[in-house]
Design a protein around this motif. Sequence first.
Motif, PDB file in Angstrom:
ATOM      1  N   LEU A   1       0.827  -1.199   0.000  1.00  0.00           N
ATOM      2  CA  LEU A   1       0.000   0.000   0.000  1.00  0.00           C
ATOM      3  C   LEU A   1       0.866   1.256   0.000  1.00  0.00           C
ATOM      4  O   LEU A   1       0.581   2.218  -0.715  1.00  0.00           O
ATOM      5  CB  LEU A   1      -0.914  -0.003   1.225  1.00  0.00           C
ATOM      6  CG  LEU A   1      -1.864   1.181   1.359  1.00  0.00           C
ATOM      7  CD1 LEU A   1      -2.927   1.152   0.274  1.00  0.00           C
ATOM      8  CD2 LEU A   1      -2.514   1.181   2.745  1.00  0.00           C
ATOM      9  N   LEU A   2       1.937   1.246   0.785  1.00  0.00           N
ATOM     10  CA  LEU A   2       2.811   2.414   0.866  1.00  0.00           C
ATOM     11  C   LEU A   2       3.581   2.629  -0.428  1.00  0.00           C
ATOM     12  O   LEU A   2       3.678   3.756  -0.920  1.00  0.00           O
ATOM     13  CB  LEU A   2       3.790   2.260   2.028  1.00  0.00           C
ATOM     14  CG  LEU A   2       4.789   3.406   2.198  1.00  0.00           C
ATOM     15  CD1 LEU A   2       4.088   4.653   2.730  1.00  0.00           C
ATOM     16  CD2 LEU A   2       5.935   2.990   3.131  1.00  0.00           C
ATOM     17  N   THR A   3       4.141   1.564  -0.970  1.00  0.00           N
ATOM     18  CA  THR A   3       5.071   1.706  -2.103  1.00  0.00           C
ATOM     19  C   THR A   3       4.414   1.564  -3.464  1.00  0.00           C
ATOM     20  O   THR A   3       4.935   2.088  -4.454  1.00  0.00           O
ATOM     21  CB  THR A   3       6.187   0.667  -1.993  1.00  0.00           C
ATOM     22  OG1 THR A   3       5.615  -0.668  -2.076  1.00  0.00           O
ATOM     23  CG2 THR A   3       6.949   0.808  -0.675  1.00  0.00           C
ATOM     24  N   GLU A   4       3.304   0.821  -3.532  1.00  0.00           N
ATOM     25  CA  GLU A   4       2.608   0.580  -4.805  1.00  0.00           C
ATOM     26  C   GLU A   4       3.566   0.077  -5.883  1.00  0.00           C
ATOM     27  O   GLU A   4       3.447   0.416  -7.056  1.00  0.00           O
ATOM     28  CB  GLU A   4       1.888   1.842  -5.271  1.00  0.00           C
ATOM     29  CG  GLU A   4       0.810   2.306  -4.323  1.00  0.00           C
ATOM     30  CD  GLU A   4       0.091   3.549  -4.783  1.00  0.00           C
ATOM     31  OE1 GLU A   4      -1.141   3.488  -4.986  1.00  0.00           O
ATOM     32  OE2 GLU A   4       0.767   4.589  -4.951  1.00  0.00           O
ATOM     33  N   GLY A   5       4.531  -0.740  -5.461  1.00  0.00           N
ATOM     34  CA  GLY A   5       5.465  -1.345  -6.409  1.00  0.00           C
ATOM     35  C   GLY A   5       6.635  -0.470  -6.802  1.00  0.00           C
ATOM     36  O   GLY A   5       7.500  -0.906  -7.572  1.00  0.00           O
ATOM     37  N   THR A   6       6.714   0.753  -6.289  1.00  0.00           N
ATOM     38  CA  THR A   6       7.830   1.644  -6.613  1.00  0.00           C
ATOM     39  C   THR A   6       9.096   1.140  -5.933  1.00  0.00           C
ATOM     40  O   THR A   6       9.100   0.889  -4.730  1.00  0.00           O
ATOM     41  CB  THR A   6       7.536   3.080  -6.153  1.00  0.00           C
ATOM     42  OG1 THR A   6       6.330   3.520  -6.769  1.00  0.00           O
ATOM     43  CG2 THR A   6       8.673   4.016  -6.520  1.00  0.00           C
TER      44      THR A   6
ATOM     45  N   ALA B   1      -6.643   4.124   4.410  1.00  0.00           N
ATOM     46  CA  ALA B   1      -6.326   3.293   3.245  1.00  0.00           C
ATOM     47  C   ALA B   1      -6.021   1.855   3.654  1.00  0.00           C
ATOM     48  O   ALA B   1      -6.395   0.907   2.955  1.00  0.00           O
ATOM     49  CB  ALA B   1      -5.152   3.896   2.478  1.00  0.00           C
ATOM     50  N   THR B   2      -5.347   1.665   4.805  1.00  0.00           N
ATOM     51  CA  THR B   2      -5.073   0.299   5.259  1.00  0.00           C
ATOM     52  C   THR B   2      -6.359  -0.444   5.584  1.00  0.00           C
ATOM     53  O   THR B   2      -6.400  -1.673   5.563  1.00  0.00           O
ATOM     54  CB  THR B   2      -4.162   0.284   6.504  1.00  0.00           C
ATOM     55  OG1 THR B   2      -4.845   0.861   7.623  1.00  0.00           O
ATOM     56  CG2 THR B   2      -2.848   0.993   6.237  1.00  0.00           C
ATOM     57  N   GLN B   3      -7.421   0.312   5.883  1.00  0.00           N
ATOM     58  CA  GLN B   3      -8.715  -0.299   6.199  1.00  0.00           C
ATOM     59  C   GLN B   3      -9.641  -0.333   4.985  1.00  0.00           C
ATOM     60  O   GLN B   3     -10.834  -0.609   5.108  1.00  0.00           O
ATOM     61  CB  GLN B   3      -9.375   0.452   7.344  1.00  0.00           C
ATOM     62  CG  GLN B   3      -8.516   0.574   8.589  1.00  0.00           C
ATOM     63  CD  GLN B   3      -7.997  -0.754   9.088  1.00  0.00           C
ATOM     64  OE1 GLN B   3      -8.780  -1.669   9.370  1.00  0.00           O
ATOM     65  NE2 GLN B   3      -6.685  -0.893   9.209  1.00  0.00           N
ATOM     66  N   GLY B   4      -9.074  -0.027   3.801  1.00  0.00           N
ATOM     67  CA  GLY B   4      -9.827  -0.164   2.563  1.00  0.00           C
ATOM     68  C   GLY B   4     -10.547   1.072   2.090  1.00  0.00           C
ATOM     69  O   GLY B   4     -11.344   0.997   1.138  1.00  0.00           O
ATOM     70  N   GLU B   5     -10.296   2.228   2.698  1.00  0.00           N
ATOM     71  CA  GLU B   5     -10.981   3.453   2.301  1.00  0.00           C
ATOM     72  C   GLU B   5      -9.956   4.473   1.792  1.00  0.00           C
ATOM     73  O   GLU B   5      -9.154   4.991   2.573  1.00  0.00           O
ATOM     74  CB  GLU B   5     -11.772   4.040   3.469  1.00  0.00           C
ATOM     75  CG  GLU B   5     -12.599   5.264   3.079  1.00  0.00           C
ATOM     76  CD  GLU B   5     -13.541   5.710   4.174  1.00  0.00           C
ATOM     77  OE1 GLU B   5     -13.514   6.901   4.523  1.00  0.00           O
ATOM     78  OE2 GLU B   5     -14.301   4.844   4.693  1.00  0.00           O
ATOM     79  N   ILE B   6      -9.995   4.756   0.496  1.00  0.00           N
ATOM     80  CA  ILE B   6      -9.104   5.740  -0.110  1.00  0.00           C
ATOM     81  C   ILE B   6      -9.812   7.090  -0.128  1.00  0.00           C
ATOM     82  O   ILE B   6     -10.907   7.224  -0.689  1.00  0.00           O
ATOM     83  CB  ILE B   6      -8.715   5.336  -1.548  1.00  0.00           C
ATOM     84  CG1 ILE B   6      -8.107   3.919  -1.560  1.00  0.00           C
ATOM     85  CG2 ILE B   6      -7.738   6.342  -2.135  1.00  0.00           C
ATOM     86  CD1 ILE B   6      -6.867   3.757  -0.715  1.00  0.00           C
ATOM     87  N   ARG B   7      -9.169   8.092   0.502  1.00  0.00           N
ATOM     88  CA  ARG B   7      -9.780   9.420   0.611  1.00  0.00           C
ATOM     89  C   ARG B   7      -8.966  10.446  -0.167  1.00  0.00           C
ATOM     90  O   ARG B   7      -7.747  10.515  -0.024  1.00  0.00           O
ATOM     91  CB  ARG B   7      -9.855   9.845   2.084  1.00  0.00           C
ATOM     92  CG  ARG B   7     -10.738   8.948   2.936  1.00  0.00           C
ATOM     93  CD  ARG B   7     -10.617   9.289   4.410  1.00  0.00           C
ATOM     94  NE  ARG B   7     -11.481   8.436   5.226  1.00  0.00           N
ATOM     95  CZ  ARG B   7     -11.438   8.397   6.553  1.00  0.00           C
ATOM     96  NH1 ARG B   7     -10.576   9.168   7.210  1.00  0.00           N
ATOM     97  NH2 ARG B   7     -12.246   7.598   7.217  1.00  0.00           N
ATOM     98  N   CYS B   8      -9.634  11.217  -0.977  1.00  0.00           N
ATOM     99  CA  CYS B   8      -8.994  12.298  -1.714  1.00  0.00           C
ATOM    100  C   CYS B   8     -10.088  13.315  -2.080  1.00  0.00           C
ATOM    101  O   CYS B   8     -11.271  12.976  -2.068  1.00  0.00           O
ATOM    102  CB  CYS B   8      -8.294  11.770  -2.969  1.00  0.00           C
ATOM    103  SG  CYS B   8      -9.382  10.898  -4.103  1.00  0.00           S
ATOM    104  N   PRO B   9      -9.722  14.578  -2.349  1.00  0.00           N
ATOM    105  CA  PRO B   9      -8.361  15.116  -2.385  1.00  0.00           C
ATOM    106  C   PRO B   9      -7.826  15.396  -0.991  1.00  0.00           C
ATOM    107  O   PRO B   9      -8.481  15.093   0.016  1.00  0.00           O
ATOM    108  CB  PRO B   9      -8.553  16.426  -3.165  1.00  0.00           C
ATOM    109  CG  PRO B   9      -9.948  16.844  -2.798  1.00  0.00           C
ATOM    110  CD  PRO B   9     -10.742  15.567  -2.679  1.00  0.00           C
ATOM    111  N   TRP B  10      -6.635  16.013  -0.931  1.00  0.00           N
ATOM    112  CA  TRP B  10      -6.011  16.349   0.335  1.00  0.00           C
ATOM    113  C   TRP B  10      -6.921  17.303   1.123  1.00  0.00           C
ATOM    114  O   TRP B  10      -7.351  18.330   0.605  1.00  0.00           O
ATOM    115  CB  TRP B  10      -4.668  17.020   0.084  1.00  0.00           C
ATOM    116  CG  TRP B  10      -3.940  17.453   1.322  1.00  0.00           C
ATOM    117  CD1 TRP B  10      -3.951  18.694   1.871  1.00  0.00           C
ATOM    118  CD2 TRP B  10      -3.109  16.643   2.157  1.00  0.00           C
ATOM    119  NE1 TRP B  10      -3.170  18.733   3.010  1.00  0.00           N
ATOM    120  CE2 TRP B  10      -2.639  17.477   3.211  1.00  0.00           C
ATOM    121  CE3 TRP B  10      -2.716  15.303   2.132  1.00  0.00           C
ATOM    122  CZ2 TRP B  10      -1.783  17.010   4.210  1.00  0.00           C
ATOM    123  CZ3 TRP B  10      -1.864  14.838   3.131  1.00  0.00           C
ATOM    124  CH2 TRP B  10      -1.413  15.683   4.153  1.00  0.00           C
TER     125      TRP B  10
END
Length: 293
Positions: A183-188, A269-278
Amino acid sequence: MDAELRMIEGKPVLRFERRLRHSPEKVWRVVTEPAEMKHWFPAEVEIDGQKMRFTFPEAAPVDADGGEGELLESDPPKVFAFRWINDVLRFEILPREDGCLLVFTAVVTNKLSVGRDAPGWTTCLDALVAHADGTKFEPPTEWLPRIEHYIAKFGLDEGTDSAAGVLFVRDLVWKPLDEVWQLLTEGTEDAVPTRAAHPGLQPGRVTRSEAPRLLEYEWLRDGEPQGVVRWEFDHVPLQGTTVTLLQENAHGPEALAAWHVHLELFFAATQGEIRCPWPAEREEELTKRYAER
């Protein structure tokens, strides 16, 4: 009644009260008998003399082995207390004219975990009351708002302006390390991941990357390195996952507020909820709060 958090002899203690319209004797059976406990307690309980054993159901987010415990006090129908691994749980049943008052306390080993312990025990006690009443209990389906409520209530989301820099330590519940890292790196691999820096920070080069436990990178001001930002993750079986975040040589309410908001978004986000914008208004609110401390 909402949960209370007290510090007693340096240990965090959660306290709850529930009024029941039943006799102390009936509530005693619901609280102490394993066949009754299975209707409200989070694990299956076995009692053999003073020894206790706990087993989680398959649907639980932890291994089935819930560890061992010890019966500490049994005074029917007044007090029932036991140790579950390192936590001490105590049930006191006080008679009242219209039934009884159940006072439940949990002495826990990790203050960070009370943000999830409180809604968990609240749900268990609600289920206990429903079972005693003979009514059907519907467990909550939305856990994130409940956990966030107690994290804020108990100040578990607050950072410190330490000598080294801005420091936060946050509980990530039971999330496996590999999932948190992804989740943090997204493969980067060779650059600072987008989710590892807040919008007001200028990241530099990655200095250490040790999946799934450590990510460190330089942060810049006017193009010059000022220190590092370090994300460290840890996981302890039957206790959960934590993140420690440090921005070296950063100080003041603005830095605290920015990372506070960032970690709120990361936890969601770790609990499955993506929030945006800042949430700029939230950042302003927190900047003022930290400035007043």
